[in-house]
Design a protein around this motif. Structure first.
Motif, short mmCIF file in Angstrom:
data_model
loop_
_atom_site.label_atom_id
_atom_site.label_comp_id
_atom_site.label_asym_id
_atom_site.label_seq_id
_atom_site.Cartn_x
_atom_site.Cartn_y
_atom_site.Cartn_z
N TYR A 297 0.83 -1.19 0.00
CA TYR A 297 0.00 0.00 0.00
C TYR A 297 0.87 1.25 0.00
CZ TYR A 297 -3.76 -3.23 1.15
OH TYR A 297 -4.66 -4.26 1.12
N PRO A 298 0.34 2.38 -0.46
CA PRO A 298 1.11 3.63 -0.45
C PRO A 298 1.58 3.99 0.95
CG PRO A 298 -0.85 3.86 -1.83
CD PRO A 298 -0.98 2.55 -1.12
N VAL A 299 2.58 4.83 1.03
CA VAL A 299 3.22 5.15 2.30
C VAL A 299 2.24 5.77 3.28
CG1 VAL A 299 4.97 6.62 3.39
CG2 VAL A 299 5.51 5.39 1.27
N VAL A 300 1.44 6.73 2.83
CA VAL A 300 0.50 7.38 3.74
C VAL A 300 -0.50 6.37 4.29
CG1 VAL A 300 -1.32 9.12 3.92
CG2 VAL A 300 0.78 9.65 2.68
N SER A 301 -0.95 5.44 3.46
CA SER A 301 -1.87 4.40 3.94
C SER A 301 -1.19 3.51 4.98
CB SER A 301 -2.37 3.56 2.77
OG SER A 301 -3.19 4.33 1.92
N GLN A 302 0.08 3.16 4.74
CA GLN A 302 0.81 2.35 5.72
C GLN A 302 0.95 3.09 7.04
OE1 GLN A 302 4.32 0.13 4.56
NE2 GLN A 302 3.90 0.49 2.38
N LEU A 303 1.22 4.38 6.98
CA LEU A 303 1.34 5.16 8.21
C LEU A 303 0.01 5.24 8.95
CD1 LEU A 303 3.61 8.17 7.14
CD2 LEU A 303 4.22 6.19 8.54
N ALA A 304 -1.08 5.44 8.22
CA ALA A 304 -2.39 5.51 8.87
C ALA A 304 -2.73 4.20 9.55
CB ALA A 304 -3.45 5.87 7.83
N HIS A 305 -2.40 3.08 8.90
CA HIS A 305 -2.67 1.77 9.49
C HIS A 305 -1.82 1.57 10.74
CE1 HIS A 305 -2.73 -2.63 9.92
NE2 HIS A 305 -3.93 -2.55 9.33
N THR A 306 -0.59 2.04 10.71
CA THR A 306 0.31 1.89 11.86
C THR A 306 -0.11 2.78 13.02
OG1 THR A 306 2.13 1.40 10.36
CG2 THR A 306 2.71 2.01 12.61
N VAL A 307 -0.43 4.03 12.72
CA VAL A 307 -0.74 5.01 13.78
C VAL A 307 -2.08 4.71 14.44
CG1 VAL A 307 -1.31 7.44 14.19
CG2 VAL A 307 0.67 6.83 12.79
N PHE A 308 -3.08 4.42 13.63
CA PHE A 308 -4.41 4.24 14.20
C PHE A 308 -4.71 2.80 14.58
CE2 PHE A 308 -4.88 8.05 11.44
CZ PHE A 308 -5.09 8.97 12.46
N GLY A 309 -3.79 1.89 14.23
CA GLY A 309 -3.89 0.51 14.70
C GLY A 309 -5.19 -0.15 14.35
N ASN A 310 -5.90 -0.59 15.40
CA ASN A 310 -7.14 -1.34 15.20
C ASN A 310 -8.34 -0.45 14.91
OD1 ASN A 310 -5.81 -3.80 15.67
ND2 ASN A 310 -6.05 -3.57 17.89
N PHE A 311 -8.16 0.87 14.96
CA PHE A 311 -9.28 1.77 14.69
C PHE A 311 -9.37 1.95 13.17
CE2 PHE A 311 -11.25 6.12 14.64
CZ PHE A 311 -12.48 5.70 15.16
N MET A 312 -9.97 0.96 12.53
CA MET A 312 -9.99 0.93 11.07
C MET A 312 -10.73 2.09 10.41
SD MET A 312 -7.98 -1.42 10.43
CE MET A 312 -8.17 -1.48 8.66
N PRO A 313 -11.80 2.66 11.04
CA PRO A 313 -12.44 3.81 10.38
C PRO A 313 -11.47 4.94 10.09
CG PRO A 313 -13.86 2.98 12.12
CD PRO A 313 -12.56 2.23 12.22
N ALA A 314 -10.52 5.19 11.00
CA ALA A 314 -9.54 6.26 10.76
C ALA A 314 -8.63 5.90 9.59
CB ALA A 314 -8.71 6.50 12.02
N PHE A 315 -8.22 4.62 9.52
CA PHE A 315 -7.38 4.19 8.40
C PHE A 315 -8.11 4.37 7.07
CE2 PHE A 315 -6.83 0.55 5.47
CZ PHE A 315 -5.57 0.87 4.98
N TYR A 316 -9.35 3.92 7.02
CA TYR A 316 -10.11 4.04 5.78
C TYR A 316 -10.36 5.51 5.43
CZ TYR A 316 -10.97 -0.97 5.48
OH TYR A 316 -10.81 -2.32 5.36
N PHE A 317 -10.56 6.34 6.45
CA PHE A 317 -10.79 7.75 6.19
C PHE A 317 -9.56 8.38 5.54
CE2 PHE A 317 -10.41 12.20 7.64
CZ PHE A 317 -11.54 12.72 7.00
N VAL A 318 -8.38 8.09 6.09
CA VAL A 318 -7.15 8.64 5.53
C VAL A 318 -6.94 8.12 4.11
CG1 VAL A 318 -4.64 8.73 5.74
CG2 VAL A 318 -6.07 8.96 7.77
N ALA A 319 -7.14 6.82 3.90
CA ALA A 319 -6.93 6.24 2.58
C ALA A 319 -7.90 6.82 1.56
CB ALA A 319 -7.08 4.72 2.64
N VAL A 320 -9.16 7.01 1.99
CA VAL A 320 -10.17 7.52 1.06
C VAL A 320 -9.89 8.97 0.70
CG1 VAL A 320 -12.60 8.14 0.83
CG2 VAL A 320 -11.98 5.90 1.71
#
Length: 662
Positions: A297-320
């Motif tokens: 996945y792109p770098v920003v998506s990887q960072l969002a997944h790492t930072v927000f961990g199990n809070f997937m709505p935040a990860f999807y929000f950043v990716a979207v």
């Protein structure tokens, strides 16, 4: 929209930022990817240098932003780099800048949309393998939005741009807080090791390592794309235009530089790795390749997944929002390309159709031209950012460098003439800023050309050369036509009038369309009036003679012999004979034509007339007059048009065809 409503389309700074700076701001979503990807060729350890490469790119961005603020104040007319280079260096240099910018705008759309589809695929795996189709659809949507007008497109992209800035800033801030508190985890990709590429087994040591660092810097310099768009779009700002544009430029540069460096620093902290082919370039601790099961996945998506961990709505929000802003970043080009195309068309370097505004006061033809070119690129390169990015950035730094050269000459010309000491000091300061900008952008241009030319940048250079030659050819054509049609002293007086008018009415049958053509010709009171038919079939000629004598018109019917059953050639031969006998006579050929209402009827009528008119148009001293006769089927089309008077068709108001004024 009426022309006097143009002032209502001007943008405040809050809308101008997303309209003109969305490309510059959004490029930080893929610039870190390109830096890490390039350094990855030297192995995992080489990624430690990525923040410093980001700092170098940010410093160049600061210099370029400061330089372009001088451009905006000195040349607020909207010509941007093209006007600066043309005015201060020369027309050929200006044309070089224009060709670079036109190619770069097309690449901006292609790269931004391709990167956006990559983020969309990260959030929606169902899109994997369909990125090109999604990209084409996005370009079509952006085209429709921009055809509605500049202000409308600004409103459409404003919210996603601000959401993107907030989402990435929040990711970075939360990540730094986690780092300071010891709660920052490792990215999923951190568990993999990068396989060294041949020749780089020793990392960044030696000449190969130095070249690789320069390549990473050149790839990361895509973060500077879009900076020139604001200088081209100054006329779209509200007053004071130059001040508002300079402020917007400064804000865009500050946001882009801060986010770029922050993303790279946090990526290093989280151990993010990004490679060209993860299935073979990444291996586990035991030495096993990552294989096709691993999706990078792109770098920003990887960072969002790492930072927000199990809070997937935040990860999807950043990716979207990252995907959406990248898709909408192409909107910058949809505002810059048509404006530049309009200026070039005004100067005679592009077709004049690009100079006119459409029904919504947008440069519709320029928007459509950009959309078609971008779609071709996206489809040809299968919407792959890594392939498209190699073509990118060259044109940007060509325009940067030549623009700064023009500004240096601009200040050198004005400083000696300035008598106000305060203003003279200000000019000298601007001269220093642009001189530094020239040195920096020129150096980066050399680096980009040396490090990326064989990796695909040559295609962009070739495209710029083609556009340059094409624009020169168009300008030569317009200049030739202008010279050919210019009035001389004789033509400006009555002596340019024809001595006589020789009218010819072509007929094949005696019916109502024929009688209308004859009536129109007689109403014009020509010096000579002839009715002519071509004798293809003797029986038809005899019947026409009989009918003609029965009608009793006070005109002779002349029959042109056609032994080879041709219609066009005998008429052309006869008209040429008239021109030879009386070169100063004007020959007017009246041709009756049917007006039909269905496309298939056009195939059944007027074919001989069309061929004849095409040939007559190439004969000097000859005018072709089409005399229409509306068939019954044409009334249906006319009635349908009248039913839409309350909702005029596109262009009706502009062409004066009625309809309510908006």
């Amino acid at each position: 929209m009426r022309s006097e409503n143009l002032g209502r389309t001007l943008l405040p700074k809050r809308l101008a930022l997303p309209v003109f700076a969305s490309d510059a701001i959004s490029s930080v979503a893929y610039a870190p990817d390109e830096i890490l990807l390039t350094l990855a060729f030297a192995g995992t350890g080489a990624a430690l240098l990525s923040p410093w490469v980001g700092v170098a790119v940010a410093l160049v961005m600061v210099v370029v932003i400061a330089s372009y603020r001088q451009n905006v104040h000195a040349y607020p007319s909207g010509g941007g780099d093209y006007e600066v280079a043309t005015t201060n260096v020369g027309s050929r240099t200006g044309l070089t800048v224009a060709s670079a910018l036109l190619v770069d705008y097309v690449l901006t759309v292609a790269v931004s949309v391709a990167a956006g589809t990559a983020y969309a695929a990260a959030a929606l795996p169902v899109l994997h393998g369909h990125e090109a189709k999604v990209g084409v659809a996005v370009v079509l949507v952006l085209t429709v939005v921009n055809l509605r007008g500049v202000r409308e497109s600004g409103r459409a992209v404003a919210l996603p741009v601000y959401l993107y800035i907030g989402a990435v800033a929040l990711t970075v801030l939360v990540g730094f807080v986690q780092r300071m508190t010891g709660n920052l985890g490792e990215a999923e990709s951190a568990s993999y090791q990068i396989v060294h590429q041949p020749g780089l087994d020793s990392g960044l040591v030696g000449l190969a390592g130095a070249v690789l660092v320069l390549r990473a810097f050149a790839s990361g310099s895509v973060a500077l794309t879009g900076v020139e768009a604001i200088s081209n779009g100054v006329p779209a700002f509200r007053k004071p235009k130059a001040k508002n544009a300079a402020t917007t430029l400064g804000v865009a540069g500050a946001v882009s530089a801060t986010l770029l460096v922050s993303i790279l620093v946090l990526s290093r902290m989280a151990g993010v790795v990004y490679v060209d082919d993860p299935s073979t370039d990444l291996v586990t601790a035991s030495g096993q390749p990552a294989g096709d099961a691993y999706h990078q996945y792109p770098v920003v998506s990887q960072l969002a997944h790492t930072v927000f961990g199990n809070f997937m709505p935040a990860f999807y929000f950043v990716a979207v929002v990252a995907g959406v802003i990248l898709l909408l970043a192409a909107n910058t080009a949809f505002n810059g390309f048509p404006v530049l195309g309009s200026i070039l068309a005004r100067d005679g370097y592009l077709p004049r159709q690009l100079h006119t505004r459409g029904d919504r006061l947008a440069y519709s033809n320029g928007i459509l031209t950009l959309a078609v070119a971008a779609i071709v690129l996206i489809w040809a390169f299968d919407a792959q950012v890594t392939r498209l990015i190699q073509l990118y950035i060259v044109g940007v730094f060509v325009s940067f460098t030549l623009s700064q050269l023009g500004m240096v000459r601009h200040w050198r010309r004005l400083i000696p003439t300035q008598v106000d000491p305060q203003r003279r000091t200000s000019m000298r300061r601007s001269h220093v800023i642009n001189t530094v900008g020239l040195a920096v952008t020129g150096t980066v241009l050399v680096v980009v050309l040396v490090t990326k030319f064989t990796y695909g940048a040559w295609i962009a250079v070739a495209a710029m050369l083609v556009v340059f030659v094409l624009m020169n050819a168009i300008h030569h054509h317009y200049a030739t036509v202008r010279t050919a049609v210019a009035l001389d002293d004789d033509e400006a007086t009555s002596r340019a009038l024809p001595s006589r008018v020789h009218a010819i009415v072509l007929i094949s049958n005696l019916h109502r369309p024929t009688m209308r053509a004859i009536a129109y010709a007689r109403a014009a009171r020509p010096s000579v009036l002839e009715v002519i038919t071509v004798g293809v079939n003797p029986d038809d000629v005899d019947q026409l003679r009989t009918e003609w004598n029965q009608v009793g018109l006070p005109l002779p019917l002349k029959v042109l012999d056609s032994p080879f059953r041709e219609i066009t050639r005998p008429v052309l031969t006869y008209v040429r004979s008239i021109r030879r006998e009386s070169p100063r006579d004007l020959v007017v050929v009246y041709v009756p034509e049917y007006v039909v209402g269905h496309w298939w009827e056009a195939l059944l009528h007027n074919q001989s007339a069309m061929r004849l008119k095409r040939r007559l148009l190439f004969m000097p001293g000859v005018v072709v007059a089409s005399v229409p006769w509306q068939l019954e089927s044409s009334a249906r089309t006319r009635n349908l048009a009248e039913q839409f008077d309350a909702r005029p068709l596109p262009g009706d108001t502009r062409r004066g065809l009625g309809g309510p004024q908006q």
